[in-house]
Design an enzyme around this catalytic site. Structure first.
Site, short mmCIF file in Angstrom:
data_model
loop_
_atom_site.label_atom_id
_atom_site.label_comp_id
_atom_site.label_asym_id
_atom_site.label_seq_id
_atom_site.Cartn_x
_atom_site.Cartn_y
_atom_site.Cartn_z
N THR A 151 108.38 37.74 -10.19
CA THR A 151 106.98 38.17 -10.17
C THR A 151 106.93 39.64 -10.58
O THR A 151 107.90 40.38 -10.39
CB THR A 151 106.38 38.04 -8.76
OG1 THR A 151 107.17 38.84 -7.87
CG2 THR A 151 106.38 36.61 -8.28
N GLU A 192 104.03 32.09 -9.82
CA GLU A 192 104.39 31.09 -8.80
C GLU A 192 103.83 29.70 -9.12
O GLU A 192 104.18 28.73 -8.47
CB GLU A 192 103.83 31.52 -7.43
CG GLU A 192 104.54 32.68 -6.79
CD GLU A 192 103.98 34.05 -7.19
OE1 GLU A 192 103.38 34.15 -8.28
OE2 GLU A 192 104.15 35.01 -6.43
N LYS A 204 85.36 46.55 1.31
CA LYS A 204 84.53 46.14 2.43
C LYS A 204 83.59 47.28 2.78
O LYS A 204 84.02 48.31 3.27
CB LYS A 204 85.39 45.74 3.63
CG LYS A 204 84.66 44.83 4.56
CD LYS A 204 85.60 44.11 5.50
CE LYS A 204 84.85 43.01 6.22
NZ LYS A 204 85.65 42.38 7.25
P1 AMP Z 1 101.19 36.97 -12.42
O1 AMP Z 1 102.07 36.30 -11.45
O2 AMP Z 1 101.69 38.29 -12.88
O3 AMP Z 1 100.85 36.07 -13.56
O4 AMP Z 1 99.83 37.32 -11.67
C1 AMP Z 1 99.05 36.34 -11.03
C2 AMP Z 1 97.74 36.93 -10.60
O5 AMP Z 1 96.96 37.29 -11.75
C3 AMP Z 1 96.86 35.96 -9.85
O6 AMP Z 1 97.21 35.86 -8.49
C4 AMP Z 1 95.49 36.59 -10.04
O7 AMP Z 1 95.28 37.66 -9.13
C5 AMP Z 1 95.58 37.17 -11.43
N1 AMP Z 1 94.94 36.24 -12.39
C6 AMP Z 1 95.53 35.38 -13.23
N2 AMP Z 1 94.61 34.74 -13.98
C7 AMP Z 1 93.40 35.19 -13.59
C8 AMP Z 1 92.05 34.92 -13.97
N3 AMP Z 1 91.74 34.06 -14.93
N4 AMP Z 1 91.07 35.59 -13.32
C9 AMP Z 1 91.35 36.49 -12.35
N5 AMP Z 1 92.59 36.79 -11.95
C10 AMP Z 1 93.61 36.16 -12.57
#
Ligand code: AMP
Length: 550
Positions: A190, A335, A442
């Site tokens: 990650t 994930e 918040k």
């Molecule tokens: P990663 O593991 O680096 O791909 O990051 C995953 C995170 O990216 C997710 O938990 C979201 O917070 C964010 N994310 C991915 N796709 C979207 C989307 N279409 N809209 C908003 N957040 C997104």
């Protein structure tokens, strides 16, 4: 139990897509943008090179279960590794080339990578780090042998050239070992901005099922007639699984290597006319500005997948209205392999505000993915489109445990993955991410969605980027502060933005302060890095701050 009488022992492994490349779709192509121009190879030719590579991996001493790292852009050789490494039973560990040195050092050593394949253009970067890698026995440098100087090879201990390695083994079909579908195939860490990266270990089965889902019309909808321009890096969640899915479908792959700027991408699109494209919103935004200015023809793209962070509604609208390109939003995580939801609202032919509101949501869970929302008390939240909770997901391509890391066990809740995203789900099962749990604001006991506020600010034509963070406030606990990158040469003021927002958001959501910054800092995978903005705010180094008088 009365057992079924089907061939349930047929293993869902990457041997099958490799077989299809060789036998069912040998004429599909991988097209790579290289220094000297376009390089083409058919799936048939690539399958033969994968056989050689499989043999060469054996010669390097790679055994089933061993981790093989890649430090590479999106190109044909990287794709060959995507197929060969898992098919010999080893694990492909795609290293994110944009991580900080300490993080790379951590993941190479944590994964116990034994061999690293590195693009020639990345050798200078990798060779600075190689001294800290504990178990790496071999480096293989990928490049044109004619360009590979001794210098490139000698920078890394024991390095050999990729083509030389392939030339040194026999040709002909390779006898692949039996692989169980639950065996690990690929590893990706990650890119979280806090703590150590965590390893997600994909199995042959999870990749096979995720690839199959990518072929569904309600997801990516990839078919053998498609040509996919894969801009999302192959070192980030397997390039959203598109290389595997393309091999399965027999679709052409168009790989831009390191040429990710708007100009080469626009030129590539005009020359090769891909039907699918995949990348994050910031790259789509750059490409849009370029295409608007230069009148580029992007119309071959029928299906532009976008995700990684919230996709601004106006970006999707501009693509459709000015270039005839449909940008579809998907949501997922490292994930989740990554695709978990896809936004394809019912096509009514009328693209009014309600339609675009639906398109701006992250979409419906795709088949085999289940979603639920959990509130602070651990109770499930209703799917009413308003109530929010932490989004939890489960399914056959969702992580069950992190690799060799117990510190992440609190991310799992009775077989569900706690995503850390706050969301609402409407009656039609459309998920709408309102925030990352660590980014929520918040104010006076009520939540303000930074994602929604950013979306509305980015709808202003003079705004290039907007990132909203919480600012500590004596009276309200937190208030929104909006960091804005404005279009060069425009006279956009904080008051203009407030006027723009007034009809769009509740009064108490209006930011108290703007910061006009030259650029929003990004993470290694191109997301807004709000942690850095918060640190600037705390240290008093945030630039261009303008307070709004009450
Ligand atoms: P990663 O593991 O680096 O791909 O990051 C995953 C995170 O990216 C997710 O938990 C979201 O917070 C964010 N994310 C991915 N796709 C979207 C989307 N279409 N809209 C908003 N957040 C997104």
């Amino acid at each position: 139990m009365l057992g079924g009488l089907m061939q349930d022992d047929f293993q869902l492994t990457l041997h099958h897509p490799l077989h299809r490349m060789r036998s069912v779709h040998p004429h599909a192509e991988v097209i790579t943008l290289a220094d000297g121009g376009i390089v083409r190879a058919s799936y048939g030719e690539i399958a033969a090179r994968v056989d050689r590579l499989a043999r060469a991996l054996g010669r390097l001493g790679v055994k089933p279960g061993d981790r093989v790292g890649t430090f590479a852009w999106n190109n044909q050789r990287h794709f060959e590794l995507y197929m060969a490494v898992p098919c010999v039973g080893a694990v492909l560990h795609t290293l994110n080339i944009r991580l900080f040195a300490e993080q790379l050092n951590y993941i190479v050593n944590h994964a116990k990578d034994e061999v690293i394949f590195v693009d020639e253009s990345l050798v200078p970067l990798l060779s600075q780090l190689a001294g800290t890698f504990e178990g790496v026995r071999h480096y293989v440098v990928m490049g044109d042998p004619a360009n590979l100087g001794d210098g490139d090879l000698s920078a890394l201990p024991g390095a050999v050239g990729y083509e030389e390695l392939l030339a040194g083994v026999d040709d002909g079909p390779f006898d692949y070992p039996h692989v169980d579908e639950r065996q690990a195939a690929a590893l990706c860490y990650t890119s979280g901005t806090t703590g150590n990266p965590k390893g997600v270990l994909y199995s042959h089965r999870s990749i096979s099922l995720h690839s199959t889902a990518s072929l569904m019309t309600d997801a990516l909808g990839l078919s053998r007639t498609d040509k996919s321009l894969v801009v999302v890096p192959m070192f980030h969640v397997n390039a959203w699984g598109i290389p595997h899915a393309s091999a399965l479908a027999g679709a052409d792959l168009l790989l831009p290597d390191r040429f990710l700027q708007a100009e080469p991408l626009a030129t590539l699109i005009e020359a090769e006319r891909p039907s699918i494209m995949a990348c994050v919103p910031t790259i789509y935004a750059d490409l849009l500005r370029y295409a608007d200015e230069h009148g580029s023809d992007l119309s071959s793209i029928k299906n532009a997948a976008c995700g990684g962070s919230a996709v601004p509604r106006e970006l999707m609208r501009a693509y459709e209205e000015r270039h005839g390109v449909n940008v579809f939003q998907a949501w997922g995580m490292t994930e989740t392999s990554p695709v978990a939801t896809y936004s394809r609202p019912e096509e009514t032919g009328v693209h009014d505000d309600a339609y675009w509101d639906a398109r701006a949501k992250q979409g419906k869970p795709i088949p085999w993915v289940e979603a639920r929302l959990i509130d602070d008390n651990g109770d499930e939240v209703a799917w009413d489109g308003e109530s929010t909770g932490e989004l939890e997901v489960r399914g056959p391509w969702i992580v069950a445990h992190y690799y060799s890391d117990e510190s992440g066990e609190d991310r799992f809740d009775d077989g569900w993955l706690r995503t850390g995203d706050i969301a609402a789900i409407d009656e039609q099962a459309f998920v709408q991410i309102t925030d990352r749990s660590k980014d929520v604001i918040k104010s006076g006991g009520e939540w303000i969605s930074s994602v929604e506020l950013e979306n509305e600010v980015m709808a202003h034509p003079d705004v290039i980027e907007a990132a909203v963070i919480a600012k500590p406030d004596e009276k309200w606990a937190e208030r929104p502060l909006c960091c804005v990158v404005k279009r060069e040469g425009c006279s956009l003021s904080a008051e203009d933005l407030i006027e723009h927002l007034r009809p769009r958001v509740a009064r108490w959501w209006l930011p108290d302060e703007f910061a006009f910054v030259p650029e929003v800092p990004k993470t290694s995978v191109g997301k807004f890095d709000k942690k850095v903005l918060r640190a600037h705010l705390q240290e008093g180094t945030l630039q261009g701050r303008v307070r709004i008088s009450a």
